[in-house]
Scaffold this active site. Structure first.
Site, PDB file in Angstrom:
ATOM      1  N   GLY A  44      -4.059 -27.758 -27.831  1.00  0.00           N
ATOM      2  CA  GLY A  44      -3.805 -29.011 -27.117  1.00  0.00           C
ATOM      3  C   GLY A  44      -5.070 -29.822 -26.899  1.00  0.00           C
ATOM      4  O   GLY A  44      -5.068 -31.054 -27.040  1.00  0.00           O
ATOM      5  N   CYS A  45      -6.149 -29.145 -26.589  1.00  0.00           N
ATOM      6  CA  CYS A  45      -7.419 -29.839 -26.329  1.00  0.00           C
ATOM      7  C   CYS A  45      -7.989 -30.433 -27.616  1.00  0.00           C
ATOM      8  O   CYS A  45      -8.581 -31.515 -27.601  1.00  0.00           O
ATOM      9  CB  CYS A  45      -8.409 -28.881 -25.676  1.00  0.00           C
ATOM     10  SG  CYS A  45      -7.808 -28.244 -24.093  1.00  0.00           S
ATOM     11  N   THR A  46      -7.800 -29.738 -28.723  1.00  0.00           N
ATOM     12  CA  THR A  46      -8.245 -30.254 -30.007  1.00  0.00           C
ATOM     13  C   THR A  46      -7.455 -31.508 -30.370  1.00  0.00           C
ATOM     14  O   THR A  46      -8.038 -32.539 -30.750  1.00  0.00           O
ATOM     15  CB  THR A  46      -8.101 -29.183 -31.101  1.00  0.00           C
ATOM     16  OG1 THR A  46      -8.912 -28.062 -30.750  1.00  0.00           O
ATOM     17  CG2 THR A  46      -8.519 -29.720 -32.465  1.00  0.00           C
ATOM     18  N   GLY A  49      -8.579 -34.459 -28.228  1.00  0.00           N
ATOM     19  CA  GLY A  49      -9.860 -34.980 -28.689  1.00  0.00           C
ATOM     20  C   GLY A  49      -9.730 -35.766 -29.981  1.00  0.00           C
ATOM     21  O   GLY A  49     -10.352 -36.819 -30.159  1.00  0.00           O
TER      22      GLY A  49
END
Length: 154
Positions: A44-46, A49
């Site tokens: 999710g963080c990738t 970003g």
């Protein structure tokens, strides 16, 4: 502490990828998108970003700086940024001062287990340092575009 729209943004000063620093005082007069994410190099963080990075030219054209904040060390942020060719500023809040000041260090639950972690949240700060929009418990899909629309409406 719960950050709400219309209040002054809490000050921050953090180390960033590339061995630099970023502070709210240093960005005075600019619109700032400050997004908090739990951990670098996770799915999710990738995606978050990458989504912000894909729109970075549009954010810049609208006069906004985009900063992603996690508790990861700077070296991990450098690897994360290079691996996915991220174009946003990645800031490290290892001491947890900023995540605490912004109220995103919260109790979370996963599979019945409770633990402390970073809430995925985004704050839109105007050039005078006032919080204009707050997104909490962010769902990644479509979020960067929604934030960009809010920046353009300032």
């Amino acid at each position: 502490m719960q950050i709400t729209e219309g209040q002054p943004a809490p000050a921050f000063d953090m180390a960033t990828d590339g061995g630099r620093r970023v502070s709210l005082a240093g960005l005075k007069g600019q619109t700032v998108v400050l997004y908090f994410y739990p951990k670098a190099d996770t799915p999710g963080c990738t995606t978050e970003g990458q989504d912000f990075s894909a729109l970075i030219d549009d954010f810049a054209a609208a006069g906004a700086v985009v900063i992603g904040v996690s508790r990861d060390p700077v070296k991990k942020l450098d690897r994360f940024k290079a691996k996915y060719d991220l174009r946003v500023i990645l800031a490290s809040d290892e001491p947890e001062d900023v995540t605490n000041a912004w109220g995103v260090w919260v109790q979370k639950k996963l599979y019945g287990r409770e633990y402390m972690g970073v809430e995925r949240a985004t704050f839109l700060i105007d050039g005078q340092g006032v919080v204009r929009r707050v997104w909490r418990k962010v769902s990644v899909k479509g979020h960067a575009a929604e934030v960009l629309a809010a920046v353009k409406s300032l």
